[in-house]
Design a protein around this motif. Structure first.
Motif, short mmCIF file in Angstrom:
data_model
loop_
_atom_site.label_atom_id
_atom_site.label_comp_id
_atom_site.label_asym_id
_atom_site.label_seq_id
_atom_site.Cartn_x
_atom_site.Cartn_y
_atom_site.Cartn_z
N GLN A 1 0.81 -1.21 0.00
CA GLN A 1 0.00 0.00 0.00
C GLN A 1 0.84 1.26 0.00
N LEU A 2 2.05 1.14 0.51
CA LEU A 2 2.85 2.35 0.66
C LEU A 2 3.18 2.96 -0.69
N LEU A 3 3.27 2.12 -1.72
CA LEU A 3 3.59 2.68 -3.01
C LEU A 3 2.39 3.37 -3.63
N ALA A 4 1.22 3.04 -3.09
CA ALA A 4 0.03 3.72 -3.59
C ALA A 4 -0.29 4.91 -2.72
N ALA A 5 0.67 5.33 -1.92
CA ALA A 5 0.42 6.40 -0.96
C ALA A 5 -0.06 7.67 -1.63
N THR A 6 0.52 8.01 -2.78
CA THR A 6 0.08 9.24 -3.43
C THR A 6 -1.37 9.15 -3.86
N THR A 7 -1.77 7.98 -4.37
CA THR A 7 -3.16 7.83 -4.78
C THR A 7 -4.09 7.95 -3.58
N LEU A 8 -3.71 7.29 -2.47
CA LEU A 8 -4.54 7.39 -1.28
C LEU A 8 -4.65 8.84 -0.85
N PHE A 9 -3.53 9.56 -0.96
CA PHE A 9 -3.54 10.96 -0.61
C PHE A 9 -4.53 11.72 -1.49
N LEU A 10 -4.49 11.47 -2.77
CA LEU A 10 -5.38 12.19 -3.67
C LEU A 10 -6.83 11.83 -3.39
N ILE A 11 -7.10 10.56 -3.09
CA ILE A 11 -8.48 10.16 -2.79
C ILE A 11 -8.99 10.89 -1.56
N ILE A 12 -8.19 10.87 -0.50
CA ILE A 12 -8.64 11.50 0.75
C ILE A 12 -8.74 13.01 0.56
N ASN A 13 -7.86 13.57 -0.23
CA ASN A 13 -7.94 15.00 -0.50
C ASN A 13 -9.26 15.34 -1.19
N ILE B 1 -9.00 3.41 5.79
CA ILE B 1 -7.95 2.86 4.93
C ILE B 1 -7.38 1.59 5.55
#
Lengths: 513, 397, 295
Positions: free
Chosen positions: C129-141, C161
């Motif tokens: 999941q850590l490599l998808a961190a930017t995507t998670l960030f964008l989703i939560i944003n 999450i």
């Protein structure tokens, strides 16, 4: 009688609860839709529909148990994985974060040169009565009055009686002239307003009262998709990397995010700067995972055998203390370990009266990493080995003893195979996790010591995931999300293949006997 | 039927309710990101302006040191209006398109040329400078009663004398990496990129293995062998505070620890082997404007009316023990204070290059120092290979 | 069996030959296991805490580091501790709940695509999941723009999450345990007229308490440990941080590392987990041990 009532009450309570829940999801979906978050909105609507279907319409029970987990898994695991995968086909990296439109606007904006001795000119804000659009009214360069916004500009024919003594216009046909106090509520529109005159002069509000007059050095010709430098005449067109470039290869920054197809993947093979360290990192990824699992399993198994001795009291005491490493939050213990490994003056070196370049020499760093990984993993291996040994039915062991088998033979021919067969799935899972053992590497050595001939991101203890992480978030040359995403896909395929291979092997082993 | 109507009603009410819960920024609000631990100082220095203009100032501690994810946050609309950063990030901030030019806002005459060059890139200014910080030499007055050395010869002879008499174990406590060794590197004639009028315009001209470095490399080897520098490359501050080392290279962050340990020290510049003072890197902390700021007008007003003033610069730097970038504020600093001594030395230092190529430099440069310290290579050889590797890496990009 | 106090030479010799060496091995392994903990304690109570040059008995003994830890307004340890507890406890509970539900179904119900689901769960966890961190960030944003409480810097999205990771190895372990519970129990309850969910709640859950404890504890430790996605979602605002993220602030950066408060905080963070471990070690050991044999 009472049970039936209770049941019906609880049933209607359940119905009400689920109704409210579904409603909540629909409302949230509606809000997301209104805020133009298309994907999330559709996900919410779809989920609501799925919930209704699974819990009221469908007769099948498994779905009811699996749905919550699957929904969360999809939104926070599967979707991000696919999205990251898609990023691998773009040039998403430092200098390529904006859209093409934003990038061109930024280039033009930052190329503005103030016009000599031209002070800011005052302006007024107008609202067009029909469209409610924001316009500005100003006088430039002499006594010509203009009405304009970002899209349109036209001269204003003025009647002397409409002009106040201070030069301000009092009324304009078809528009409402705002007082200074009223302009404040239109701040965000005014902030983004740019007026361009045919002469190449550009005017922008610098606050609520004055316009800044300047001349950008770049002009964008939308029809030809070209950026022209008005001072030098040089023409810039988009290159294949999301940048505006001249024919001589000169590039203007910032660039934008562009799809580049398979280039990230091919660069892994063709670009020496990436290929060379990557090979070393891959080799160490496998070696590290293999050694970690092997060594910790051997240690765990040996200890399990030693401490399974029936005449040994205080077994529980040892078991509790052995699993201490699991109790300390690894993020903290790893950082403490990195301090203990300091060369010369560090605790370890002082205890053994040696001076070892633990974290600065590639091979010693690898040893240090393995020691710490062993420290973290052996408790788990110890526990599961104990379990596996205890699960061996006593009859088999007794039968072997009766048959006259020596302790050694009993171990190698009976205990060991049985234990390994029992633990095989867990060992496969451990190997998969060891291949992605980010924390132990990153917090202890940061992946270092860095290879001196690499682009600064790869080091002697880097495994694929730490290398990828550094490329994406900590890169020396500017974060390269595109390349990191490509490597993540590679990582996933690798770990997946090994795990599938391990699982297959495990199935065949179970087939035997 | 009734249920459905109830549901529809609830739906309508909720949409109306939710529609009004908009997490947008009201006009008259400014969000500023600053370095962790500095919110109090910034809040105090801007409080009266905020009150006078009816502005709500959100000063948030969010790693005010560099990019901090702004290249993704900015375009996504999740960034602040203003943020602080150290000037060497200017190049990469501009490259990412996250900051917007402040050339029309800044009052150039308020700052010294070196500071201005730090926040300049592509002939434009991008940040409003607030503070300047640099490393300096600390002399242990109990070990060296005569105080700070005035020449390099004095430093070297004092140190070697103490070492040979057994009183000291090392001459200078310092990290053996590019940033800390820069003054010594400058002393032997090395440089990173060619510097013209304070601007690093030519990143093709790398000075890691300049002719002067080639000639003077043996000096560095000599200093290492006579224990002027510590081979183990561990910054052992206790050696300095316990009187086992006469000199240490310190930054403003070390002062609290030195005071706590109760050691008597003097801050000065680092003398060069050619006479005069060797130049360290100075770092400028500046305030940058987010291109995607929600309140650009207010932000620019804040920059002009508050950030550029001498009072603001003075307030912030007093709080964090650094030296003001604003000329007027700097003039009011007591030259005999610790901050004054840092600043006096800082005035002759060169700003760190703010081009994004610097990231590559640190890697190869630091590796070369590490190899030299561990004995893997002699100074000249280590720098030569670093220089070649760097040129290759830059040539490729 | 035999006690040392008995001077029976045969028994003593037996003990010396067979048992003593095991104790010696045990001592060595204990030393290895508690090694960092010992130095953490020394450094925590040493006012001049520099973990690299730490002495076993602190030179400047005292509670300085602790007072520094608690009085630092810019780095509020107590707030971090509260955040950590809230997030970890909620996330662990959520994970156990989701995992138990899914595992029960996977264990009891034979349905089309069951095997596929099991394999998918394993495979999905392999994409870190850590490599998808930017995507998670964008989703939560994006969430945050519509709903403040689901946006960046809030705890609810982070807990959700973590809930997304519930279907993983823990589910496998729970399923294996459920597999050992004979289906006759279910049958008997069904005859009595109980619905499938009632069986789950009233019969299965009480029987599975030990394994639930194990799973909860492992989840809890995992959540307390997590700092990457936590820092991405909670952001860099000091009062939102958890202990794992916040303590690193003391030793952030190349220069000026402050090991004293760091080790003090780390010690404080370890004690409750260690205590929980010791308190529940009976369940934990039996759970892990049984989990291995049925795995």
């Amino acid at each position: 009688m009472t049970t039936v009532n209770l049941k019906s009450i609880s049933k209607s309570f359940k119905y009400a609860l689920s109704f409210i829940f579904v409603l909540l999801i629909l409302i949230m979906g509606a809000k997301l839709f209104r805020d133009k978050a298309w994907f999330l909105a559709s996900f919410f609507f779809f989920s609501a529909g799925l919930i209704i279907y699974v819990y009221s319409i469908s007769k099948k029970t498994p779905g009811k148990y699996l749905l919550p987990g699957v929904l969360l898994l999809t939104l926070f695991h599967i979707y991000p994985a696919f999205y990251s995968g898609a990023v691998a086909f773009t040039n998403d990296s430092n200098g390529h974060q904006l859209s093409k439109q934003q990038a061109i606007a930024a280039i033009i904006q930052d190329s503005r040169v103030p016009i000599d001795s031209q002070p800011p000119i005052p302006y007024q804000t107008l609202i067009e009565t029909n469209s409610s659009k924001v316009f500005i009214l100003f006088k430039y360069p002499d006594s010509t009055y203009w009405i304009a916004n970002s899209g349109t500009i036209r001269k204003l024919k003025t009647n002397l009686k409409d002009i106040a003594p201070d030069g301000k216009i009092i009324k304009v046909d078809g528009f409402k002239v705002l007082t200074p106090a009223q302009t404040e509520s239109y701040t965000s529109e005014l902030q983004n307003l740019t007026v361009e005159l045919d002469s190449g002069v550009s005017l922008q509000p610098q606050d609520l009262e004055f316009l800044e007059v300047s001349k950008p050095s770049f002009i964008y010709k939308a029809s030809k998709d070209q950026l022209v430098n008005v001072l030098t005449g040089e023409i810039y067109s988009p290159n294949n990397n999301g940048q505006m470039a001249s024919s001589s290869g000169e590039v203007i920054l910032p660039g934008w995010k562009a799809t580049i197809g398979w280039r990230n993947f091919t660069s892994i093979i063709t670009d020496k700067e990436i290929r060379r360290p990557l090979l070393a990192v891959l080799i160490w990824t496998f070696v590290n995972a293999f050694l970690l699992v092997l060594l910790s399993f051997l240690m765990g198994l040996t200890l399990a055998l030693i401490f399974n001795f029936p005449y040994l009291r205080s077994k529980r005491f040892y078991r509790t203390i052995f699993i201490t490493p699991l109790a300390i939050p690894s993020v903290l213990s790893l950082l403490v370990w990195s301090g203990l490994f300091t060369t010369g003056t560090g605790v370890i070196d002082r205890l053994f009266h040696i001076s070892t370049p633990w974290l600065t020499h590639p091979w010693w760093a690898r040893v240090a990493v393995l020691i710490v990984e062993l420290w973290i993993t052996f408790p788990y291996m110890f526990l599961i080995s104990t379990g596996a040994i205890q699960a061996i039915p006593n009859e088999i062991l007794e039968a072997a003893q009766i048959d006259g088998a020596s302790p050694l033979k009993s171990f190698t021919q009976i205990k060991l195979p049985l234990v390994v067969r029992t633990l095989a799935p867990l060992l496969v899972a451990s190997t998969a996790m060891a291949l992605n053992n980010f924390g132990a590497i990153y917090l202890l050595t940061g992946g270092g010591p860095t290879f001196s001939n690499s682009n600064g991101n790869a080091g002697a203890t880097d495994i694929l995931i730490s290398y990828t992480y550094k490329l994406a978030f900590n890169s020396q040359e500017g974060n390269n999300y595109g390349l990191a995403s490509a490597l993540s896909i590679l990582n996933f395929i690798l770990v997946g293949l090994i795990s599938i291979y391990g699982l297959r092997k495990m199935k065949t082993m179970e087939g035997i006997n | 039927m009734k249920l459905q109507r109830l549901g529809a009603g609830l739906l309508g009410v909720s949409i109306a309710l939710f529609g009004s819960v908009v997490p947008a920024q009201a006009a008259g609000t400014l969000t500023v990101w600053v370095n962790s631990g500095e919110e109090a100082a910034y809040k105090a220095a801007s409080a009266s302006w905020a009150a006078k203009n009816g502005v709500t100032l959100n000063i948030v501690a969010k790693c005010g040191l560099g990019d901090c994810g702004l290249s993704k946050l900015g375009p996504a609309g999740a960034g602040p209006d203003l943020f602080t950063a150290s000037h060497d990030n200017t190049g990469s901030l501009v490259k990412s398109g996250v900051v917007t030019s402040l050339s029309s806002v800044i009052n150039k005459s308020a700052y010294p040329a070196a500071v201005l060059s730090g926040i300049s890139f592509n002939y434009q200014q991008w940040g409003i400078p607030i503070a300047v910080s640099n490393i300096a030499l600390a002399t242990n007055k109990s070990l060296v009663p005569t105080g700070a050395p005035k020449t390099w010869k004095e430093l070297e002879s004092t140190a070697t004398g103490l070492i040979s008499s057994g009183k000291a174990s090392v001459g200078i406590v310092t990290h053996l990496d590019g940033y800390f060794m820069q003054p010594f590197f400058d002393s032997v004639g090395g440089y990173v990129f060619a510097n013209k009028n304070g601007a690093y315009t030519n990143t093709k001209q790398v000075g890691l293995y300049s002719k002067a470095v080639a000639k003077n490399a043996s000096l560095m080897d000599g200093w290492l062998s006579e224990k002027l520098f510590d081979k183990s490359n561990t910054y052992d501050a206790s050696a300095f505070t316990n009187g086992k080392a006469p000199y240490a290279v310190v930054g403003p962050w070390s002062i609290a620890g030195l005071d706590k340990a109760g050691v008597k020290y003097e801050i000065s510049g680092i003398p060069s082997i050619n006479g005069g003072t060797a130049r360290s890197f100075s770092g400028v902390t500046a305030v940058y404007l987010n291109r995607f700021a929600k309140n650009k007008f207010l932000a620019k007003q804040f920059l002009t009316e508050v950030v550029q003033t001498a009072a603001f610069s003075k307030a912030i730097t007093t709080a964090n023990n650094s030296y003001p970038a604003n000329l007027e504020a700097a003039a009011s600093v007591d030259p005999s204070s610790v901050a004054g001594k840092f600043g006096a030395y800082g005035a002759v230092c060169i700003p760190m290059p703010n081009v994004s190529e610097m990231n590559n430099v640190w890697t190869y440069w630091n590796n070369a120092f590490a190899d030299w310290a561990s004995g893997k290579a002699k100074f000249g050889a280590a720098m030569e290979s670093a220089s070649n590797n760097l040129k290759k890496a830059l040539g490729n990009s | 069996m035999s006690t040392l106090l008995s001077f029976n030479s045969k028994k003593t010799r037996f003990w010396l030959k067979k048992v003593l060496w095991r104790h010696l091995v045990g001592l060595v392994v204990i030393a290895f296991s508690v090694f960092p903990l010992v130095w953490m304690i020394s450094a925590a109570f040493d006012a001049t805490g520099q973990i690299s040059t730490q002495q076993l008995i602190p030179l400047h003994r005292g509670l300085d580091n602790f007072t520094q830890l608690f009085s630092n307004t810019g780095k509020p340890f107590l707030t971090w501790a509260r955040n950590s507890l809230v997030i970890a406890l909620s996330a662990a509970a959520l994970q156990v709940a989701i995992g138990a539900l899914a595992a029960y179904s996977l264990s009891r119900h034979r349905f089309k695509g069951r095997k596929l689901t099991l394999t998918t769960i394993l495979i999905v966890q392999m994409f870190p999941q850590l490599l998808a961190a930017t995507t998670l960030f964008l989703i939560i944003n994006t969430f945050g723009k519509s709903f403040v409480f689901l946006g960046l810097g809030h705890q609810l999205p982070l807990i959700l999450i973590f809930g997304g990771s519930a279907l993983g190895v823990n589910t496998w372990m729970l399923k294996s345990f459920f597999d050992t519970l004979p289906t006759e129990i279910d049958e008997a309850a069904k005859i009595d007229g109980a619905g499938h969910f009632e069986i789950f709640l009233k019969i299965i859950i009480p029987l599975a308490t030990p394994i639930f404890v194990v799973t909860f504890l492992l989840s809890l430790i995992g959540m307390l440990n997590e700092y990457l996605i936590t820092s991405v979602i909670l952001g860099l605002d000091s009062k939102n941080m958890t202990v794992a993220v916040g303590l690193q602030q003391f030793i952030y950066g190349q220069y000026g590392k402050n090991w004293g408060p760091f080790t003090a905080g780390a010690l404080l963070a370890t004690i409750p987990v260690l205590a929980l471990f010791i308190f529940l070690q009976k369940h934990l050991v039996s759970g892990l041990v049984s989990g291995s044999t049925k795995g």
